[in-house]
Design a protein around this motif. Structure first.
Motif, PDB file in Angstrom:
ATOM      1  N   LEU A   1       0.827  -1.194   0.000  1.00 56.91           N
ATOM      2  CA  LEU A   1       0.000   0.000   0.000  1.00 56.91           C
ATOM      3  C   LEU A   1       0.869   1.255   0.000  1.00 56.91           C
ATOM      4  CD1 LEU A   1      -2.816  -0.897   2.555  1.00 56.91           C
ATOM      5  CD2 LEU A   1      -2.780  -1.202   0.072  1.00 56.91           C
ATOM      6  N   SER A   2       0.363   2.302  -0.620  1.00 56.53           N
ATOM      7  CA  SER A   2       1.059   3.582  -0.598  1.00 56.53           C
ATOM      8  C   SER A   2       0.875   4.236   0.762  1.00 56.53           C
ATOM      9  CB  SER A   2       0.508   4.500  -1.687  1.00 56.53           C
ATOM     10  OG  SER A   2      -0.824   4.899  -1.373  1.00 56.53           O
ATOM     11  N   ALA A   3       1.675   5.263   1.019  1.00 59.77           N
ATOM     12  CA  ALA A   3       1.563   5.979   2.292  1.00 59.77           C
ATOM     13  C   ALA A   3       0.197   6.634   2.423  1.00 59.77           C
ATOM     14  CB  ALA A   3       2.673   7.021   2.391  1.00 59.77           C
ATOM     15  N   SER A   4      -0.321   7.197   1.337  1.00 59.52           N
ATOM     16  CA  SER A   4      -1.634   7.848   1.418  1.00 59.52           C
ATOM     17  C   SER A   4      -2.750   6.835   1.652  1.00 59.52           C
ATOM     18  CB  SER A   4      -1.912   8.646   0.142  1.00 59.52           C
ATOM     19  OG  SER A   4      -1.964   7.812  -0.990  1.00 59.52           O
ATOM     20  N   GLU A   5      -2.602   5.632   1.128  1.00 56.88           N
ATOM     21  CA  GLU A   5      -3.598   4.591   1.392  1.00 56.88           C
ATOM     22  C   GLU A   5      -3.576   4.172   2.858  1.00 56.88           C
ATOM     23  OE1 GLU A   5      -3.952   2.308  -2.909  1.00 56.88           O
ATOM     24  OE2 GLU A   5      -2.202   1.938  -1.650  1.00 56.88           O
ATOM     25  N   LEU A   6      -2.394   4.117   3.441  1.00 52.16           N
ATOM     26  CA  LEU A   6      -2.308   3.815   4.870  1.00 52.16           C
ATOM     27  C   LEU A   6      -2.959   4.918   5.694  1.00 52.16           C
ATOM     28  CD1 LEU A   6       1.336   2.436   5.025  1.00 52.16           C
ATOM     29  CD2 LEU A   6      -0.760   1.108   5.362  1.00 52.16           C
ATOM     30  N   LEU A   7      -2.778   6.172   5.270  1.00 55.29           N
ATOM     31  CA  LEU A   7      -3.430   7.275   5.966  1.00 55.29           C
ATOM     32  C   LEU A   7      -4.945   7.187   5.841  1.00 55.29           C
ATOM     33  CD1 LEU A   7      -3.121   9.930   7.536  1.00 55.29           C
ATOM     34  CD2 LEU A   7      -3.033  11.113   5.326  1.00 55.29           C
ATOM     35  N   ASP A   8      -5.430   6.847   4.646  1.00 52.00           N
ATOM     36  CA  ASP A   8      -6.874   6.657   4.461  1.00 52.00           C
ATOM     37  C   ASP A   8      -7.398   5.561   5.376  1.00 52.00           C
ATOM     38  OD1 ASP A   8      -6.937   8.616   2.526  1.00 52.00           O
ATOM     39  OD2 ASP A   8      -6.839   7.221   0.844  1.00 52.00           O
ATOM     40  N   LEU A   9      -6.646   4.506   5.499  1.00 51.30           N
ATOM     41  CA  LEU A   9      -7.038   3.401   6.371  1.00 51.30           C
ATOM     42  C   LEU A   9      -7.089   3.861   7.824  1.00 51.30           C
ATOM     43  CD1 LEU A   9      -7.688   0.451   6.867  1.00 51.30           C
ATOM     44  CD2 LEU A   9      -5.249  -0.055   6.785  1.00 51.30           C
ATOM     45  N   ALA A  10      -6.092   4.631   8.256  1.00 52.16           N
ATOM     46  CA  ALA A  10      -6.075   5.154   9.625  1.00 52.16           C
ATOM     47  C   ALA A  10      -7.303   6.021   9.888  1.00 52.16           C
ATOM     48  CB  ALA A  10      -4.793   5.945   9.863  1.00 52.16           C
ATOM     49  N   HIS A  11      -7.624   6.898   8.947  1.00 47.34           N
ATOM     50  CA  HIS A  11      -8.795   7.762   9.111  1.00 47.34           C
ATOM     51  C   HIS A  11     -10.083   6.952   9.113  1.00 47.34           C
ATOM     52  CE1 HIS A  11      -6.496  11.548   7.525  1.00 47.34           C
ATOM     53  NE2 HIS A  11      -6.186  11.225   8.759  1.00 47.34           N
ATOM     54  N   HIS A  12     -10.113   5.882   8.317  1.00 45.35           N
ATOM     55  CA  HIS A  12     -11.297   5.015   8.293  1.00 45.35           C
ATOM     56  C   HIS A  12     -11.540   4.408   9.679  1.00 45.35           C
ATOM     57  CE1 HIS A  12     -14.146   1.937   6.933  1.00 45.35           C
ATOM     58  NE2 HIS A  12     -13.452   1.104   7.682  1.00 45.35           N
ATOM     59  N   PHE A  13     -10.502   3.872  10.283  1.00 43.73           N
ATOM     60  CA  PHE A  13     -10.652   3.295  11.623  1.00 43.73           C
ATOM     61  C   PHE A  13     -11.137   4.340  12.620  1.00 43.73           C
ATOM     62  CE2 PHE A  13      -7.345  -0.044  10.395  1.00 43.73           C
ATOM     63  CZ  PHE A  13      -8.283  -1.049  10.283  1.00 43.73           C
ATOM     64  N   GLU A  14     -10.567   5.545  12.548  1.00 46.25           N
ATOM     65  CA  GLU A  14     -10.968   6.601  13.481  1.00 46.25           C
ATOM     66  C   GLU A  14     -12.433   6.975  13.285  1.00 46.25           C
ATOM     67  OE1 GLU A  14      -6.669   8.858  14.076  1.00 46.25           O
ATOM     68  OE2 GLU A  14      -8.143   9.689  12.695  1.00 46.25           O
ATOM     69  N   GLN A  15     -12.874   7.027  12.031  1.00 48.76           N
ATOM     70  CA  GLN A  15     -14.259   7.374  11.757  1.00 48.76           C
ATOM     71  C   GLN A  15     -15.206   6.292  12.251  1.00 48.76           C
ATOM     72  OE1 GLN A  15     -15.074   8.004   7.613  1.00 48.76           O
ATOM     73  NE2 GLN A  15     -17.140   8.760   7.946  1.00 48.76           N
ATOM     74  N   VAL A  16     -14.846   5.038  12.031  1.00 52.57           N
ATOM     75  CA  VAL A  16     -15.682   3.927  12.490  1.00 52.57           C
ATOM     76  C   VAL A  16     -15.870   3.982  14.005  1.00 52.57           C
ATOM     77  CG1 VAL A  16     -15.702   1.422  12.815  1.00 52.57           C
ATOM     78  CG2 VAL A  16     -15.213   2.380  10.564  1.00 52.57           C
ATOM     79  N   HIS A  17     -14.837   4.416  14.706  1.00 55.56           N
ATOM     80  CA  HIS A  17     -14.903   4.468  16.165  1.00 55.56           C
ATOM     81  C   HIS A  17     -15.210   5.875  16.679  1.00 55.56           C
ATOM     82  CE1 HIS A  17     -13.696   0.317  16.966  1.00 55.56           C
ATOM     83  NE2 HIS A  17     -12.941   0.425  15.892  1.00 55.56           N
TER      84      HIS A  17
END
Length: 430
Positions: free
Chosen positions: A218-234
């Motif tokens: 994964l690219s760095a920006s995709e990892l950031l998107d994933l991090a934000h996704h987890f934060e939004q879910v919680h």
């Protein structure tokens, strides 16, 4: 550039000026500046064409300077930087996001600069144009969005102190372990840590922190998107800097990537001085490096090291005894790299983040976003993964619970749902 010069060049010469905007932030080169907010003062001038607004007297056709002020405050109170030059650049780029603004002049004053002599002011003044903004955003996008040819290591830091933090962190780890993009998901011990607060800030509950080392393409920006996704879910909220949170996921480092983009600075600008990141990471991997220095050595020098209250190595299987404090204090020691269970075997080479990798390792597959969203339990029964052969699918495992996942029960009474997706080839799909 003066107004007269702009007029002669044919560029918009109308200018809004805001002076003396005060905000506190954590910025500076010295270690002492990393732990306490200090005051900054910002002046800004905005060049744009105000003629349409002047003709009809309509706020919608001009620059809302209240919105500009909010942007400046968000930058100063946001991610930390070392230099006021960088802080001024971030403010300029943030304000230039409004396409109606042709140019900005930003002055950042640092009245509490750590000088040993009496002084009146320390400041930096910069001038940036629309062309500068377009070049900056285009240049940074490439470094953050490109995917590596081979899997590489990345490090995420997880933290929470609201709700049920341990359960939340377990769910995030479980989702990462189930996502097909990750060839390896290694998890640190869980740390209970004292919150780092600004002067005068209200008390908060202790934090629970862990570090996860991932290997993926994964690219760095995709990892950031994933991090934000987890934060939004919680249900992460951001009412203020250093506010308590249900979940915080930071991208600490991505192998081979350096970035000064304010959206994702790599390596993380303060990870090298944060014990709540360094101590769990050192326990996970004694060979890891950050900024060219061993994480184990950085952990022993972190000023907030005494804030580590407990460490639980088996927290994913056994419910931590969160009521009993086991202060580490001076006994928190970096693992001995010679005896660590993560020591590198002979015949392997080690990445900058400490991930053992065989020299003969080859790329296997091409799995990409958004398939990790399917692994989190969304989407249909089958989802095609980004695979050039067209042979790879995601298949939801059968489950009597009906939620597409497997409930893993620990010694605690809580159940953690592990999303039940697996990577299969077309002829294997049920």
């Amino acid at each position: 550039m003066t107004r007269r010069t702009r007029q002669l060049s044919g560029k918009p010469a109308d200018c809004i000026t805001l002076r003396g905007i005060h905000a506190s932030g954590v910025h500076g080169v010295l270690e002492a500046e990393h732990h306490q907010p200090q005051n900054f003062v910002v002046d800004i001038s905005l060049w744009f064409d105000s003629r349409a607004a002047a003709r009809v007297d309509d706020l919608a056709l001009t620059i809302d300077y209240a919105a500009v002020t909010d942007k400046i405050l968000s930058v100063v109170r946001g991610k930390s930087v070392a230099l006021i030059e960088r802080l001024a650049q971030r403010i300029a780029m943030k304000v230039l996001e409004d396409e109606r603004i042709d140019a900005v002049e930003v002055t950042v004053h640092k009245p509490q600069a750590p000088l040993k002599v009496e002084f009146g002011d320390v400041s930096i003044e910069i001038y940036r144009t629309r062309e500068d903004f377009e070049k900056e955003t285009a240049r940074l996008a490439v470094a953050l969005t490109v995917r590596p040819e081979k899997p590489r290591a990345a490090v995420l830091a997880l933290g929470a102190n609201l709700g049920d933090p341990v359960k939340t962190l377990r769910e995030v780890v479980s989702a990462l372990q189930s996502a097909p993009e990750f060839d390896e998901v290694a998890v640190s011990p869980l740390a209970r840590t004292r919150p780092v607060l600004a002067s005068g800030q209200a008390p908060q509950p202790d934090y629970y922190n862990a570090v996860v080392r991932l290997v993926s393409r994964l690219s760095a920006s995709e990892l950031l998107d994933l991090a934000h996704h987890f934060e939004q879910v919680h249900h992460r909220e951001r009412p203020s800097h250093w506010a308590a949170r249900t979940l915080d996921v930071d991208v600490i480092a991505v192998e081979g990537v350096e970035s000064s983009d304010p959206r994702l600075t790599l390596p993380h600008p303060h990870a090298a001085s944060r014990a709540f990141v360094l101590v769990p990471w050192a326990k996970l991997d004694a060979t890891a490096k950050l900024g060219g220095e061993l994480v184990t050595e950085l952990a022993t020098k972190a000023e907030d090291r005494d804030g580590i209250v407990n460490l639980w190595p088996d927290w994913l299987e056994v419910a931590p005894d969160t009521e009993r404090a086991n202060p580490w204090g001076e006994s928190v020691e970096a693992p001995d790299s010679a005896t660590s269970e993560n020591s590198v075997e002979e015949g392997t080479e080690t990445s900058v983040l400490g991930t053992p990798r065989r020299a003969s390792e080859t790329l296997d597959g091409n799995y990409g976003l958004p398939s990790w969203q399917a692994a989190l339990g969304t989407g249909g029964e089958h989802r095609v993964v980004d695979d050039v052969t067209g042979e790879i699918f995601l298949e939801r495992s059968s489950s009597s619970s009906g939620n597409g996942g497997e409930s893993v029960k620990s010694e605690s009474t809580e159940q953690v749902t592990k999303p039940g997706w697996r990577r299969v080839r077309k002829h294997e799909a049920s």
